[in-house]
Design an enzyme around this catalytic site. Structure first.
Site, PDB file in Angstrom:
ATOM      1  N   GLU A  31     -32.637  24.428  67.738  1.00  0.00           N
ATOM      2  CA  GLU A  31     -31.029  24.302  67.641  1.00  0.00           C
ATOM      3  C   GLU A  31     -30.825  22.517  66.670  1.00  0.00           C
ATOM      4  O   GLU A  31     -30.944  21.969  67.045  1.00  0.00           O
ATOM      5  CB  GLU A  31     -30.035  24.064  68.794  1.00  0.00           C
ATOM      6  CG  GLU A  31     -28.904  23.965  67.920  1.00  0.00           C
ATOM      7  CD  GLU A  31     -27.887  25.143  66.527  1.00  0.00           C
ATOM      8  OE1 GLU A  31     -28.309  25.861  67.137  1.00  0.00           O
ATOM      9  OE2 GLU A  31     -27.741  24.134  66.389  1.00  0.00           O
ATOM     10  N   GLY A 178      -8.200  36.409  51.028  1.00  0.00           N
ATOM     11  CA  GLY A 178      -8.265  36.806  52.369  1.00  0.00           C
ATOM     12  C   GLY A 178      -8.253  38.088  53.576  1.00  0.00           C
ATOM     13  O   GLY A 178      -8.097  38.801  53.616  1.00  0.00           O
ATOM     14  N   ASP A 308     -25.675  36.757  62.235  1.00  0.00           N
ATOM     15  CA  ASP A 308     -25.530  36.461  61.179  1.00  0.00           C
ATOM     16  C   ASP A 308     -26.752  36.612  59.490  1.00  0.00           C
ATOM     17  O   ASP A 308     -26.523  36.993  58.559  1.00  0.00           O
ATOM     18  CB  ASP A 308     -24.589  35.999  61.098  1.00  0.00           C
ATOM     19  CG  ASP A 308     -23.339  35.410  61.201  1.00  0.00           C
ATOM     20  OD1 ASP A 308     -22.931  36.600  61.740  1.00  0.00           O
ATOM     21  OD2 ASP A 308     -22.108  34.921  61.610  1.00  0.00           O
ATOM     22  N   HIS A 441       1.288  50.847  84.786  1.00  0.00           N
ATOM     23  CA  HIS A 441       3.047  50.702  84.549  1.00  0.00           C
ATOM     24  C   HIS A 441       3.806  49.108  84.803  1.00  0.00           C
ATOM     25  O   HIS A 441       3.319  49.578  86.313  1.00  0.00           O
ATOM     26  CB  HIS A 441       4.167  51.930  84.397  1.00  0.00           C
ATOM     27  CG  HIS A 441       5.357  51.716  83.782  1.00  0.00           C
ATOM     28  ND1 HIS A 441       5.451  52.140  82.574  1.00  0.00           N
ATOM     29  CD2 HIS A 441       6.612  51.528  84.303  1.00  0.00           C
ATOM     30  CE1 HIS A 441       6.896  51.612  82.342  1.00  0.00           C
ATOM     31  NE2 HIS A 441       7.446  50.962  83.359  1.00  0.00           N
TER      32      HIS A 441
HETATM   33  P1  FAD Z   1     -24.554  31.046  64.443  1.00  0.00           P
HETATM   34  O1  FAD Z   1     -23.560  31.335  65.473  1.00  0.00           O
HETATM   35  O2  FAD Z   1     -24.299  30.881  63.168  1.00  0.00           O
HETATM   36  O3  FAD Z   1     -25.183  30.023  64.895  1.00  0.00           O
HETATM   37  C1  FAD Z   1     -26.367  29.944  64.292  1.00  0.00           C
HETATM   38  C2  FAD Z   1     -27.632  28.495  64.936  1.00  0.00           C
HETATM   39  O4  FAD Z   1     -28.635  28.167  64.265  1.00  0.00           O
HETATM   40  C3  FAD Z   1     -26.294  27.389  64.502  1.00  0.00           C
HETATM   41  O5  FAD Z   1     -25.499  27.131  65.529  1.00  0.00           O
HETATM   42  C4  FAD Z   1     -27.121  26.294  63.152  1.00  0.00           C
HETATM   43  O6  FAD Z   1     -27.140  24.730  64.103  1.00  0.00           O
HETATM   44  C5  FAD Z   1     -28.936  26.784  63.679  1.00  0.00           C
HETATM   45  N1  FAD Z   1     -29.754  26.745  63.021  1.00  0.00           N
HETATM   46  C6  FAD Z   1     -29.739  27.103  61.454  1.00  0.00           C
HETATM   47  N2  FAD Z   1     -30.480  27.361  60.943  1.00  0.00           N
HETATM   48  C7  FAD Z   1     -31.676  25.882  61.904  1.00  0.00           C
HETATM   49  C8  FAD Z   1     -32.838  25.795  62.084  1.00  0.00           C
HETATM   50  N3  FAD Z   1     -33.585  25.997  60.618  1.00  0.00           N
HETATM   51  N4  FAD Z   1     -33.385  25.415  63.211  1.00  0.00           N
HETATM   52  C9  FAD Z   1     -32.609  24.951  64.037  1.00  0.00           C
HETATM   53  N5  FAD Z   1     -31.302  25.664  63.612  1.00  0.00           N
HETATM   54  C10 FAD Z   1     -30.323  25.931  62.929  1.00  0.00           C
HETATM   55  N6  FAD Z   1     -16.852  36.409  64.817  1.00  0.00           N
HETATM   56  C11 FAD Z   1     -16.322  36.954  66.710  1.00  0.00           C
HETATM   57  O7  FAD Z   1     -17.672  38.137  66.646  1.00  0.00           O
HETATM   58  N7  FAD Z   1     -14.729  37.123  66.633  1.00  0.00           N
HETATM   59  C12 FAD Z   1     -14.393  36.318  66.052  1.00  0.00           C
HETATM   60  O8  FAD Z   1     -12.841  36.098  66.496  1.00  0.00           O
HETATM   61  C13 FAD Z   1     -14.815  35.489  64.748  1.00  0.00           C
HETATM   62  N8  FAD Z   1     -14.169  34.613  64.518  1.00  0.00           N
HETATM   63  C14 FAD Z   1     -14.404  33.854  63.348  1.00  0.00           C
HETATM   64  C15 FAD Z   1     -13.852  32.370  62.962  1.00  0.00           C
HETATM   65  C16 FAD Z   1     -14.817  31.606  61.644  1.00  0.00           C
HETATM   66  C17 FAD Z   1     -13.344  31.586  61.488  1.00  0.00           C
HETATM   67  C18 FAD Z   1     -15.952  31.798  61.534  1.00  0.00           C
HETATM   68  C19 FAD Z   1     -16.210  31.152  60.642  1.00  0.00           C
HETATM   69  C20 FAD Z   1     -16.417  33.072  62.431  1.00  0.00           C
HETATM   70  C21 FAD Z   1     -16.095  33.960  63.419  1.00  0.00           C
HETATM   71  N9  FAD Z   1     -17.027  34.344  63.921  1.00  0.00           N
HETATM   72  C22 FAD Z   1     -16.858  35.581  64.642  1.00  0.00           C
HETATM   73  C23 FAD Z   1     -18.241  34.948  63.539  1.00  0.00           C
HETATM   74  C24 FAD Z   1     -19.042  34.815  64.000  1.00  0.00           C
HETATM   75  O9  FAD Z   1     -18.909  33.353  64.960  1.00  0.00           O
HETATM   76  C25 FAD Z   1     -20.600  34.945  64.054  1.00  0.00           C
HETATM   77  O10 FAD Z   1     -20.327  36.289  63.058  1.00  0.00           O
HETATM   78  C26 FAD Z   1     -21.698  34.678  65.192  1.00  0.00           C
HETATM   79  O11 FAD Z   1     -21.142  33.493  65.300  1.00  0.00           O
HETATM   80  C27 FAD Z   1     -22.800  34.408  64.523  1.00  0.00           C
HETATM   81  O12 FAD Z   1     -24.019  34.478  65.321  1.00  0.00           O
HETATM   82  P2  FAD Z   1     -25.296  33.802  65.384  1.00  0.00           P
HETATM   83  O13 FAD Z   1     -25.889  33.850  66.813  1.00  0.00           O
HETATM   84  O14 FAD Z   1     -25.740  35.055  64.525  1.00  0.00           O
HETATM   85  O15 FAD Z   1     -25.252  32.141  64.225  1.00  0.00           O
HETATM   86  P1  AMP Z   2     -14.401  37.933  54.824  1.00  0.00           P
HETATM   87  O1  AMP Z   2     -15.646  38.630  54.114  1.00  0.00           O
HETATM   88  O2  AMP Z   2     -14.109  39.130  55.153  1.00  0.00           O
HETATM   89  O3  AMP Z   2     -14.976  36.740  55.342  1.00  0.00           O
HETATM   90  O4  AMP Z   2     -12.909  37.755  53.829  1.00  0.00           O
HETATM   91  C1  AMP Z   2     -14.105  37.703  52.214  1.00  0.00           C
HETATM   92  C2  AMP Z   2     -12.535  37.377  51.450  1.00  0.00           C
HETATM   93  O5  AMP Z   2     -12.562  36.738  50.200  1.00  0.00           O
HETATM   94  C3  AMP Z   2     -12.990  39.046  51.430  1.00  0.00           C
HETATM   95  O6  AMP Z   2     -11.415  39.609  51.450  1.00  0.00           O
HETATM   96  C4  AMP Z   2     -13.062  38.863  49.875  1.00  0.00           C
HETATM   97  O7  AMP Z   2     -12.679  39.768  48.561  1.00  0.00           O
HETATM   98  C5  AMP Z   2     -12.357  37.454  48.965  1.00  0.00           C
HETATM   99  N1  AMP Z   2     -12.998  36.351  48.035  1.00  0.00           N
HETATM  100  C6  AMP Z   2     -14.603  36.666  48.233  1.00  0.00           C
HETATM  101  N2  AMP Z   2     -14.674  36.132  46.817  1.00  0.00           N
HETATM  102  C7  AMP Z   2     -13.220  35.289  46.340  1.00  0.00           C
HETATM  103  C8  AMP Z   2     -12.235  34.870  44.837  1.00  0.00           C
HETATM  104  N3  AMP Z   2     -13.514  34.077  44.062  1.00  0.00           N
HETATM  105  N4  AMP Z   2     -11.099  34.997  44.836  1.00  0.00           N
HETATM  106  C9  AMP Z   2     -10.723  35.317  46.069  1.00  0.00           C
HETATM  107  N5  AMP Z   2     -10.603  35.785  47.459  1.00  0.00           N
HETATM  108  C10 AMP Z   2     -12.299  36.182  47.310  1.00  0.00           C
END
Ligand code: FAD
Ligand code: AMP
Length: 456
Positions: A31, A178, A308, A441
């Site tokens: 990490e 949005g 992701d 309920h």
């Molecule tokens: P990540 O959580 O992105 O973790 C990847 C890790 O890998 C990071 O800590 C990074 O530092 C590390 N890393 C990357 N490259 C390297 C490398 N080369 N060497 C060592 N370490 C590395 N999802 C939900 O289900 N519910 C929610 O309510 C929700 N809310 C969200 C709100 C926001 C604002 C955001 C940004 C995301 C939200 N998500 C939510 C999405 C969720 O955070 C991601 O889908 C999730 O974190 C993905 O998990 P992951 O393990 O794939 O990657």
């Molecule tokens: P999400 O994929 O749920 O994180 O949402 C991203 C949002 O950003 C989607 O609703 C897209 O349609 C919007 N979006 C992506 N590119 C643009 C842009 N250039 N201007 C405004 N909205 C955008």
């Protein structure tokens, strides 16, 4: 030689590490930042903690709705972020303990795969080399940028900037995008009395959600003073003293300019594979994301991807965790556990939004014969007790056998209720079977029982 190397300690990575260690595998987990990844440190958890505080603020101001005369309510932005940090830290401490108990070797630093062959993978981190029989890539995603002039200006922010540490206390904010992240950030800032504008490129906010839900949330945000421009084409960001201005074309094609103290780019997230592979390693990528088969195998031998960073995935924490559980089981020659097809999605606005399975529009597109039932929150005691904007629960069932196919909810605790409906769909339950279960309920869950009753 380790049995399994995992790169990235977000929900995908730490879940995989725990699952592997519990099977007696030796595990090394890399990490470069903080244990817990995006979700814990700058995603799911901070947003929900801040949403809870902003909701408490609104409730305190509107105490009279609940029979409480409130005055002199003060917002303490720093205290709100301190509470968030306390929650995040406590969860991270728990994870650290879990990794220790599991005897997972945690290596801090950026990892790079320098060789991958049929026998093993070699990973370099710092000045050390590590070898593993199987490698799981869980490097997640980073905020996606947009190619417009001014994007690099200070004051142009990502969700990382507003969620990490002490956050950003801004009197006005323009949110570009949005989607779920944009909408949840809008909800936080508008609840605090800040002036918020959302600029969304598509015809409506929350594009992947059911149209009626998007309209409801649109109405709710507008009622909370958020200005929303859909079908907006953003052209440029400029700086005038300490104000940022965004030039865009509105729905009618007219050029407009709006200004605020900050601009949040919430236009989605992009898979993080930068620097992950040495130049001699050629993994199959699609816009930076790792192309995998259904089991999570990448194009490299004994290299897997979860969360992701995997191409075509739904970027959600619970999906990353489900993929982690399945990939470790496949590596250990066990049957997969998780159903990766059925993915609940949630938005933590007030009222909350949740969706599972198909929508009415999708059923029509696919020519499915369905029956729908819609129950409004005004008929449910617990919803009225909870207060807030009105909403509904919609249940979709197959016309012939009554099997539950989908549900969309805009109501208090929708994000908790969706679990019951997900189980119902996963278990092929019918509306009659759901209706036959006693629901306590008064609860919001009674909306489910009432809708199911309407379908039999
Ligand atoms: P990540 O959580 O992105 O973790 C990847 C890790 O890998 C990071 O800590 C990074 O530092 C590390 N890393 C990357 N490259 C390297 C490398 N080369 N060497 C060592 N370490 C590395 N999802 C939900 O289900 N519910 C929610 O309510 C929700 N809310 C969200 C709100 C926001 C604002 C955001 C940004 C995301 C939200 N998500 C939510 C999405 C969720 O955070 C991601 O889908 C999730 O974190 C993905 O998990 P992951 O393990 O794939 O990657
Ligand atoms: P999400 O994929 O749920 O994180 O949402 C991203 C949002 O950003 C989607 O609703 C897209 O349609 C919007 N979006 C992506 N590119 C643009 C842009 N250039 N201007 C405004 N909205 C955008």
């Amino acid at each position: 030689m380790f049995d399994i190397a995992i790169i990235g300690a977000g929900p995908g990575g730490y879940t995989a590490a725990d699952e592997a260690a519990r099977r007696g595998k030796s595990v090394v987990l890399f990490e470069r930042n903080l244990l817990g990844g995006t979700c814990l440190n700058r995603g799911c958890v901070p947003t929900k903690a801040l949403l809870r505080s902003s909701k408490a603020y609104v409730e305190a101001i509107n105490g009279n709705e609940y029979g409480i005369a409130s005055s002199g309510v003060q917002l303490d932005f720093s205290a709100m972020h301190a509470r968030k940090t306390k929650i995040v830290t406590s969860l991270r401490d728990g994870l650290t303990k879990l990794m220790k108990k599991d005897k997972v070797k945690l290596v801090e630093g950026e990892a790079q795969i320098v060789s991958a062959n049929d026998a093993s993978c070699t990973i370099v981190c710092g000045n050390m080399e590590y070898e593993a029989r199987e490698t799981v890539i869980a490097t997640g995603s980073v905020p996606k940028s947009i190619p417009i002039p001014g994007i690099e200006l200070p004051g142009v922010l990502t969700s990382d900037d507003i969620l990490e540490g002490e956050g950003k206390d801004l009197s006005s904010l323009i949110i570009i995008g949005g989607g779920v992240i944009g909408v949840e950030c809008a909800e936080i800032y508008t609840a605090l009395g800040r002036q918020v504008t959302i600029l969304e490129a598509m015809e409506r906010i929350l594009p992947p959600f059911d149209k009626e839900i998007a309209q409801r949330i649109n109405m709710h945000l507008k009622k909370s003073n958020v200005k929303i421009e859909t079908a907006a084409r953003v052209a440029e960001i400029t700086q005038q003293d300490d104000i940022l201005c965004v030039r865009y074309c509105n729905k009618k094609g007219d050029e407009q300019q709006i200004c605020a103290r900050g601009v949040l780019i919430a236009t989605g997230r992009t898979a993080e594979t930068t620097g992950l592979f040495a130049n001699n390693i050629h993994a199959k990528l699609e816009r930076g994301a790792l192309v995998c088969d259904d089991d999570g195998r990448s194009s490299l031998p004994h290299v897997w991807a979860i969360g992701d960073v995997r191409a075509g995935t739904t970027q959600l924490a619970h999906v990353a965790m489900a993929q982690a559980r399945n990939v470790i089981r496949v590596i250990c020659h066990e049957e997969q556990l998780m159903n990766e097809q059925l993915i609940p999605s949630c938005v933590y606005t007030s009222p909350e939004v949740a969706s599972i399975g198909i929508t009415e529009a999708e059923a029509k597109e696919r020519g499915l014969l369905i029956r729908t039932a819609k129950v409004v929150t005004g008929s449910n005691a617990k919803c009225l007790i909870e207060g807030g904007d009105s909403g509904y629960l919609k249940l979709i069932a197959a016309k012939d056998n009554g099997r539950i196919l989908g549900a969309q909810l805009v109501c208090p605790r929708a994000t908790d209720l969706i679990g019951e409906l997900t189980v119902a769909i996963a278990q092929d339950m019918t509306a009659a079977q759901l209706a036959a279960v006693i629901h306590p309920h008064p609860t919001v869950n009674e909306l489910i029982a009432e809708a199911a009753l309407q379908l039999i």
